[in-house]
Design a protein around this motif. Structure first.
Motif, PDB file in Angstrom:
ATOM      1  N   GLU A  43       0.789  -1.173   0.218  1.00 62.69           N
ATOM      2  CA  GLU A  43       0.121  -0.033   0.047  1.00 62.69           C
ATOM      3  C   GLU A  43       0.985   1.437  -0.082  1.00 62.69           C
ATOM      4  O   GLU A  43       0.466   2.137  -0.604  1.00 62.69           O
ATOM      5  CB  GLU A  43      -0.929  -0.125   1.365  1.00 62.69           C
ATOM      6  N   TYR A  44       1.977   1.107   0.891  1.00 56.02           N
ATOM      7  CA  TYR A  44       2.996   2.387   0.872  1.00 56.02           C
ATOM      8  C   TYR A  44       3.529   2.638  -0.653  1.00 56.02           C
ATOM      9  O   TYR A  44       3.695   3.506  -1.065  1.00 56.02           O
ATOM     10  CB  TYR A  44       4.090   2.146   1.998  1.00 56.02           C
ATOM     11  N   TYR A  45       3.918   1.535  -1.090  1.00 56.79           N
ATOM     12  CA  TYR A  45       4.517   1.535  -2.622  1.00 56.79           C
ATOM     13  C   TYR A  45       3.644   2.281  -3.795  1.00 56.79           C
ATOM     14  O   TYR A  45       4.079   2.810  -4.314  1.00 56.79           O
ATOM     15  CB  TYR A  45       5.078   0.242  -3.176  1.00 56.79           C
ATOM     16  N   SER A  47       0.805   3.975  -3.139  1.00 52.00           N
ATOM     17  CA  SER A  47       0.348   5.068  -2.864  1.00 52.00           C
ATOM     18  C   SER A  47       1.445   6.196  -3.202  1.00 52.00           C
ATOM     19  O   SER A  47       1.303   7.484  -3.336  1.00 52.00           O
ATOM     20  CB  SER A  47       0.131   5.591  -1.448  1.00 52.00           C
ATOM     21  N   ARG A  48       2.572   5.847  -3.518  1.00 53.07           N
ATOM     22  CA  ARG A  48       3.810   6.810  -3.528  1.00 53.07           C
ATOM     23  C   ARG A  48       4.274   6.383  -5.102  1.00 53.07           C
ATOM     24  O   ARG A  48       5.368   7.084  -5.582  1.00 53.07           O
ATOM     25  CB  ARG A  48       4.993   6.494  -2.803  1.00 53.07           C
ATOM     26  N   GLY A  49       3.523   5.722  -5.911  1.00 56.71           N
ATOM     27  CA  GLY A  49       4.015   5.448  -7.369  1.00 56.71           C
ATOM     28  C   GLY A  49       4.984   4.805  -7.443  1.00 56.71           C
ATOM     29  O   GLY A  49       5.814   4.760  -8.640  1.00 56.71           O
ATOM     30  N   MET A  50       5.476   3.849  -6.498  1.00 57.01           N
ATOM     31  CA  MET A  50       6.910   3.046  -6.811  1.00 57.01           C
ATOM     32  C   MET A  50       6.555   1.846  -7.128  1.00 57.01           C
ATOM     33  O   MET A  50       7.719   1.264  -8.070  1.00 57.01           O
ATOM     34  CB  MET A  50       7.468   3.075  -5.285  1.00 57.01           C
ATOM     35  N   ASN A 185       7.823   3.138   7.711  1.00 56.11           N
ATOM     36  CA  ASN A 185       7.289   3.349   6.339  1.00 56.11           C
ATOM     37  C   ASN A 185       8.314   3.249   5.131  1.00 56.11           C
ATOM     38  O   ASN A 185       9.186   3.912   5.078  1.00 56.11           O
ATOM     39  CB  ASN A 185       6.513   4.704   6.309  1.00 56.11           C
ATOM     40  N   ASP A 189      10.865  -2.677   3.743  1.00 59.11           N
ATOM     41  CA  ASP A 189      11.243  -1.997   2.423  1.00 59.11           C
ATOM     42  C   ASP A 189      11.739  -3.179   1.600  1.00 59.11           C
ATOM     43  O   ASP A 189      13.050  -2.824   1.022  1.00 59.11           O
ATOM     44  CB  ASP A 189      11.904  -0.672   2.583  1.00 59.11           C
TER      45      ASP A 189
END
Length: 212
Positions: A43-45, A47-50, A185, A189
């Motif tokens: 979800e973190y990736y 939301s940041r377009g990663m 966050n 990773d």
């Protein structure tokens, strides 16, 4: 607004106090499964377009459904339609990512009985098509995480098939895989480890081409 994972599970942000953060970095993650941690990281990736990486839905055939109320339905019997492949897949930096996530309470080794032959064959097929296939293994009692490429994993799998040991030792993980450090966050990773894995594969491929 409710945010849900691809598997339908609602995402609930974990609230931490400053005291908890200082005392124990993994305080809020106690009791969470590896799947939970990876879903939050994905979800973190996203939301940041990663990267766009999701948990694969499980293919099931519903047989019986009970309706305790008009607005509610409860599945009481279902079967797997086909054997599941790996747990997660998606796209990162123009590359297809496909991996299995496993955890063990064992402190010295990871039992290969946790992996199925069709999953190994799937990772082999992905690798042969130029995708990136790997395992993420969590030693839950040690709170340690490793990313093991298919190319390294297959050696341990083949060793078992010819009568060798039926597990991968912690020492072997330390020698052949990349360890993932947990954080906040994202929680895991793991894409940094994937980048290292891809660099290694690229160097090995160039080395083979030069030799040939």
């Amino acid at each position: 607004m409710a945010i849900r994972y691809p598997n339908g599970k609602q995402y609930v942000p974990v609230q931490r106090t400053d005291i908890q953060k200082k005392i124990n970095p993994s305080f809020s993650n106690r009791g969470k499964t590896l799947e939970d941690e990876l879903n939050e990281s994905n979800e973190y990736y996203l939301s940041r377009g990663m990267a766009v990486i999701h948990k694969k839905p499980v293919p099931i055939q519903v047989v019986n459904v009970r309706y305790p109320a008009r607005s509610a339905a409860v599945i009481t019997e279902a079967y797997f339609r086909t054997p599941s492949t790996t747990d997660f897949n998606g796209v990162w930096s123009g590359k297809y990512i496909d991996f299995e996530a496993k955890e063990t309470k064992n402190t010295t080794s990871f039992p290969l009985q946790n992996i199925h032959e069709h999953q190994v064959n799937h990772m082999k097929d992905v690798t042969e098509q130029g995708g990136v296939a790997f395992l993420i293994v969590k030693f839950s009692s040690l709170d340690r995480y490793f990313i093991l490429s298919y190319d390294h994993f297959k050696g341990f799998w083949e060793r078992m098939l010819v009568g060798g040991r039926k597990s991968i030792t912690l020492v072997e993980f330390e020698k052949t895989s990349t360890e993932i450090e947990s954080g906040y966050n994202p929680r895991l990773d793991y894409l940094q480890a994937v980048a290292t894995l891809v660099d290694q594969q690229t160097k090995e491929l160039k080395g083979r081409e030069t030799y040939e």
